[in-house]
Design an enzyme around this catalytic site. Structure first.
Site, short mmCIF file in Angstrom:
data_model
loop_
_atom_site.label_atom_id
_atom_site.label_comp_id
_atom_site.label_asym_id
_atom_site.label_seq_id
_atom_site.Cartn_x
_atom_site.Cartn_y
_atom_site.Cartn_z
N HIS A 163 -13.77 -0.36 30.82
CA HIS A 163 -13.77 -1.51 30.73
C HIS A 163 -14.49 -1.13 29.09
O HIS A 163 -13.98 -2.13 28.43
CB HIS A 163 -15.20 -2.19 31.21
CG HIS A 163 -15.88 -3.08 30.82
ND1 HIS A 163 -15.64 -4.53 32.13
CD2 HIS A 163 -16.40 -3.48 29.81
CE1 HIS A 163 -16.33 -5.50 30.90
NE2 HIS A 163 -16.36 -4.54 30.20
N GLU A 164 -15.51 -0.23 28.94
CA GLU A 164 -15.88 -0.37 27.52
C GLU A 164 -15.85 -0.03 26.46
O GLU A 164 -14.98 0.01 25.06
CB GLU A 164 -17.04 0.10 27.55
CG GLU A 164 -19.01 -0.25 28.57
CD GLU A 164 -18.80 -1.65 28.32
OE1 GLU A 164 -18.15 -2.39 27.44
OE2 GLU A 164 -18.89 -2.32 28.76
N HIS A 212 -13.47 -1.66 25.07
CA HIS A 212 -13.14 -2.92 23.94
C HIS A 212 -13.07 -1.83 22.95
O HIS A 212 -12.66 -2.99 21.77
CB HIS A 212 -14.86 -3.16 24.40
CG HIS A 212 -15.37 -4.70 25.36
ND1 HIS A 212 -15.25 -5.34 24.55
CD2 HIS A 212 -16.09 -4.20 26.79
CE1 HIS A 212 -15.18 -6.17 26.06
NE2 HIS A 212 -15.84 -5.28 26.57
#
Length: 177
Positions: free
Chosen positions: A84-85, A88
């Protein structure tokens, strides 16, 4: 004493490197340096990506992870939060600030990673602090509660409007909740 195979922090560092390498393979023109991994996130957040500004003396991007959630839920943190990170970081490098945090670009990267695109985790997390609440009045019969953060801003002149009636909130005589 945990070994490198069982230490959740070492496993997290390896997973960050693995997902960053996968991103570089999926997007060959992407310039994604190895991010720094920190274990200093507290409260309810599982992870956070900090994109460093571009410049001549670039510092690495930072992935912050919640050590309490990592210790209690290592599988979910490594399989969901880390990609998820990293997603980003990929979106920031490919699209800049114009991309929404969990918008279509981010969802596309998560699909390329083969990970469900969920904006929020479902892990049980305790808030890092409890905020005091203050009563405010408006046209609504039940009134509104503001946290100490907004209460202090209101005292310094920030105007808040009721979301239901649209009236300006006024401090109640019955101060705290």
């Amino acid at each position: 004493m945990p070994t490198p195979d069982t230490d959740p922090r070492e496993r997290a560092r390896r997973e960050v490197a693995r997902w960053a390498a996968l991103a570089r393979r999926l997007y060959p023109r992407l310039r994604l340096p190895e991010p720094e991994v920190r274990f200093d996130l507290r409260g309810q957040g599982a992870g956070q990506a900090r994109i460093q500004p571009r410049g001549s003396r670039r510092r690495p991007d930072i992935i912050r992870l919640n050590p309490a959630l990592l210790a209690g839920h290592p599988r979910e943190m490594l399989e969901e939060t880390v990609p998820h990170e990293i997603a980003h970081l990929v979106v920031a490098r490919r699209h800049g600030r114009r991309a929404a945090p969990h918008g279509p670009e981010w969802r596309a990267v998560m699909a390329d990673f083969g990970v469900p695109a969920r904006a929020c985790h479902t892990l049980p997390a305790e808030p890092s602090r409890r905020l005091r609440r203050y009563r405010y009045r408006c046209a609504c019969p039940e009134g509104v509660e503001l946290t100490s953060i907004r209460h202090n801003r209101a005292r310094r002149g920030t105007r808040y409007l009721c979301r239901r009636c649209g009236e300006t909130l006024r401090r109640s005589r019955d101060e705290t909740v």
